[in-house]
Design an enzyme around this catalytic site. Sequence first.
Site, mmCIF file in Angstrom:
data_model
loop_
_atom_site.group_PDB
_atom_site.id
_atom_site.type_symbol
_atom_site.label_atom_id
_atom_site.label_comp_id
_atom_site.label_asym_id
_atom_site.label_seq_id
_atom_site.Cartn_x
_atom_site.Cartn_y
_atom_site.Cartn_z
ATOM 1 N N ASP A 9 -21.009 29.562 49.003
ATOM 2 C CA ASP A 9 -21.932 30.276 48.124
ATOM 3 C C ASP A 9 -21.606 29.923 46.682
ATOM 4 O O ASP A 9 -20.477 29.513 46.370
ATOM 5 C CB ASP A 9 -21.821 31.793 48.324
ATOM 6 C CG ASP A 9 -22.881 32.547 47.533
ATOM 7 O OD1 ASP A 9 -24.075 32.363 47.827
ATOM 8 O OD2 ASP A 9 -22.529 33.313 46.623
ATOM 9 N N SER A 10 -22.585 30.103 45.809
ATOM 10 C CA SER A 10 -22.355 29.824 44.396
ATOM 11 C C SER A 10 -21.419 30.850 43.769
ATOM 12 O O SER A 10 -20.885 30.615 42.695
ATOM 13 C CB SER A 10 -23.695 29.815 43.642
ATOM 14 O OG SER A 10 -24.357 31.060 43.816
ATOM 15 N N CYS A 72 -26.156 30.853 50.664
ATOM 16 C CA CYS A 72 -26.692 30.954 49.311
ATOM 17 C C CYS A 72 -28.148 30.525 49.402
ATOM 18 O O CYS A 72 -28.440 29.413 49.849
ATOM 19 C CB CYS A 72 -25.911 30.023 48.384
ATOM 20 S SG CYS A 72 -26.587 29.858 46.715
ATOM 21 N N GLU A 157 -22.941 41.632 39.720
ATOM 22 C CA GLU A 157 -21.660 40.979 39.401
ATOM 23 C C GLU A 157 -20.907 41.692 38.280
ATOM 24 O O GLU A 157 -19.707 41.521 38.137
ATOM 25 C CB GLU A 157 -21.885 39.505 39.084
ATOM 26 C CG GLU A 157 -22.406 38.737 40.295
ATOM 27 C CD GLU A 157 -21.979 37.280 40.339
ATOM 28 O OE1 GLU A 157 -21.640 36.728 39.279
ATOM 29 O OE2 GLU A 157 -21.998 36.705 41.446
ATOM 30 N N CYS A 191 -31.677 37.214 48.564
ATOM 31 C CA CYS A 191 -30.505 36.848 47.773
ATOM 32 C C CYS A 191 -29.364 37.683 48.318
ATOM 33 O O CYS A 191 -29.525 38.891 48.545
ATOM 34 C CB CYS A 191 -30.720 37.138 46.294
ATOM 35 S SG CYS A 191 -29.211 36.936 45.295
ATOM 36 N N HIS A 193 -26.783 38.861 47.074
ATOM 37 C CA HIS A 193 -26.258 39.943 46.230
ATOM 38 C C HIS A 193 -27.024 41.248 46.440
ATOM 39 O O HIS A 193 -26.492 42.330 46.209
ATOM 40 C CB HIS A 193 -26.393 39.576 44.743
ATOM 41 C CG HIS A 193 -25.369 38.616 44.240
ATOM 42 N ND1 HIS A 193 -25.304 37.306 44.647
ATOM 43 C CD2 HIS A 193 -24.364 38.780 43.334
ATOM 44 C CE1 HIS A 193 -24.306 36.710 44.010
ATOM 45 N NE2 HIS A 193 -23.717 37.576 43.225
#
Length: 272
Positions: A9-10, A72, A157, A191, A193
């Site tokens: 993942d990024s 991702c 984040e 996504c 996240h």
Amino acid sequence: MNQPIGVFDSGYGGLTVLREIVQTLPQYDYIYLGDNARTPYGTRSFDTVYHYTLECVQHLFDRGCRLVILACNTASAKALRNIQQLDLPTLAPDRRVLGVIRPTTEVIGNYSKTGSVGVLATRGTVTSESYRVEIEKFFPDVAVFQEACPMWVPLVENGEYASPGADYFVQQHMDRLLQQSPAIDTILLACTHYPLLLGKIQQYAPPNATILSQGGIVSQSLVDYLIRHPEMDAQCSKHGRRTFLTTDSTEDFDRQATVFYGQPIQSEHLSL
């Protein structure tokens, strides 16, 4: 021989996918690589995402991985096809790279009664049109409505996903999505996240809407893949080991990753 399943993942988001995979298939070895030093990928060009992703996949191959999952959405949208078609045949014909878009699009139409599906994603994923194209292959009668949510990843984040300030941005994008069609009854969090914002997303979604996270879908898809490909399953080592790599600060990664993965981890630094 150690031949873990690689998960790339990024940044941190792929840990929500890895968490589900580990719960479903705990016996396997896994190595997670977060390219935190170069995140976010969502705003970068196709070429940049492709080159970054290929570099990380190559490193996971060098670590013994026979199978790598791009956990991702941006990398799956902008890099997976090139890696599968252009690189693997010459670079590593006996290895496989899978993404998170195909498993999701294969089933999403089954959840919708109205035939109207909403996709919440980064700008890069929305611009790629990957979800619209792939869903049409499996469910040609399903209408797909997309909304890019550029503020959601930074909110998560920066640990603001539960704060009152997050409500403004969640409501804003949910309203924009639902204004596209009142018939939307299934919403995909495209996504990795976004599951951390699930509580707030549910507040602003229609009361009977189905909201799908990708972790459970991808983990079940991996089970099916390994059953269909016993030769690959036989090559994956099964000692229950977990290794975490980050291209940025291990201290920052370990602190943030606990939120996404659900338990404390200890990472190693990787220089690319």
